[in-house]
Design a protein around this motif. Structure first.
Motif, PDB file in Angstrom:
ATOM      1  N   LYS A  63      22.099  21.910  18.206  1.00 52.98           N
ATOM      2  CA  LYS A  63      21.087  22.643  18.969  1.00 52.98           C
ATOM      3  C   LYS A  63      20.940  22.039  20.362  1.00 52.98           C
ATOM      4  CE  LYS A  63      16.300  24.158  18.791  1.00 52.98           C
ATOM      5  NZ  LYS A  63      15.035  24.116  18.047  1.00 52.98           N
ATOM      6  N   ASN A 104      23.982  22.931  22.523  1.00 53.17           N
ATOM      7  CA  ASN A 104      23.887  24.328  22.962  1.00 53.17           C
ATOM      8  C   ASN A 104      22.865  24.486  24.076  1.00 53.17           C
ATOM      9  OD1 ASN A 104      25.876  25.449  21.356  1.00 53.17           O
ATOM     10  ND2 ASN A 104      24.473  25.840  19.662  1.00 53.17           N
ATOM     11  N   GLU A 105      21.757  23.771  23.964  1.00 51.25           N
ATOM     12  CA  GLU A 105      20.732  23.824  25.006  1.00 51.25           C
ATOM     13  C   GLU A 105      21.273  23.266  26.324  1.00 51.25           C
ATOM     14  OE1 GLU A 105      16.644  21.462  25.838  1.00 51.25           O
ATOM     15  OE2 GLU A 105      16.815  22.404  23.862  1.00 51.25           O
ATOM     16  N   ASN A 111      23.761  25.756  27.767  1.00 50.77           N
ATOM     17  CA  ASN A 111      23.071  26.894  28.384  1.00 50.77           C
ATOM     18  C   ASN A 111      22.456  26.510  29.718  1.00 50.77           C
ATOM     19  OD1 ASN A 111      23.713  28.756  26.409  1.00 50.77           O
ATOM     20  ND2 ASN A 111      21.906  28.289  25.180  1.00 50.77           N
ATOM     21  N   LYS A 117      31.810  27.879  28.004  1.00 53.75           N
ATOM     22  CA  LYS A 117      31.326  28.692  26.894  1.00 53.75           C
ATOM     23  C   LYS A 117      32.223  28.624  25.663  1.00 53.75           C
ATOM     24  CE  LYS A 117      29.209  32.310  29.716  1.00 53.75           C
ATOM     25  NZ  LYS A 117      29.339  33.716  30.102  1.00 53.75           N
TER      26      LYS A 117
END
Length: 156
Positions: free
Chosen positions: A2, A5-6, A9, A83
């Motif tokens: 998590k 991914n944060e 992003n 990505k």
């Protein structure tokens, strides 16, 4: 996962922010190489991937419209790497010889199947369209688990 991914992003959002700023005139002031270096520096600060920018033979500015399109191409390929590639390193090389600019974008990520047209998302299609507008050529070499190398040549 998590947290990664944060961070990813956030990095992608920062890439977009820089790209929009450059479109508003910063690229015109700094030039292509300095703008790409600034992009790489910003992404490198997130410590998710190491981006290296190398340029050879570019001692003067290219026509502004070409610099903008080339920046957008490299920005899109960088975004795709962030990505999808799960790469640890991305090398971007620009070489100017006479009236040609050769660009290589190479990562050590997971690669993809270039024979499967579903692997070519909108971003890669946009890159191909920009290369076509620049009357250039693009070659994509990628194998699953061995990274991706994209070579482009553009007449300037």
């Amino acid at each position: 996962i998590k947290k990664v991914n944060e961070l990813l992003n956030n990095t992608i959002d920062e890439v977009r922010r820089i790209s929009h700023n450059l479109a508003s005139g910063v690229l015109e002031k700094l030039g292509l190489i300095h703008s790409l270096t600034a992009l790489a520096d910003t992404i490198n600060q997130a410590n998710q991937i190491k981006i290296n920018i190398m340029s050879y033979g570019i001692s003067e500015r290219l026509p502004l419209q070409k610099e903008i399109k080339i920046y957008r191409i490299v920005q899109e390929l960088t975004s795709n790497t962030l990505k999808h590639a799960r790469a640890e390193e991305l090398n971007i090389q620009l070489l100017k010889e006479k009236e040609m600019l050769y660009i290589t974008v190479e990562d050590n990520g997971v690669g993809f199947d270039t024979t499967n047209t579903k692997s070519f998302g909108l971003g890669l299609r946009n890159v191909k369209a920009l290369i076509h507008k620049l009357e250039g050529n693009i070659n994509i070499d990628s194998n699953e688990k061995s990274g991706t190398t994209i070579n482009m040549d553009i007449q300037i």
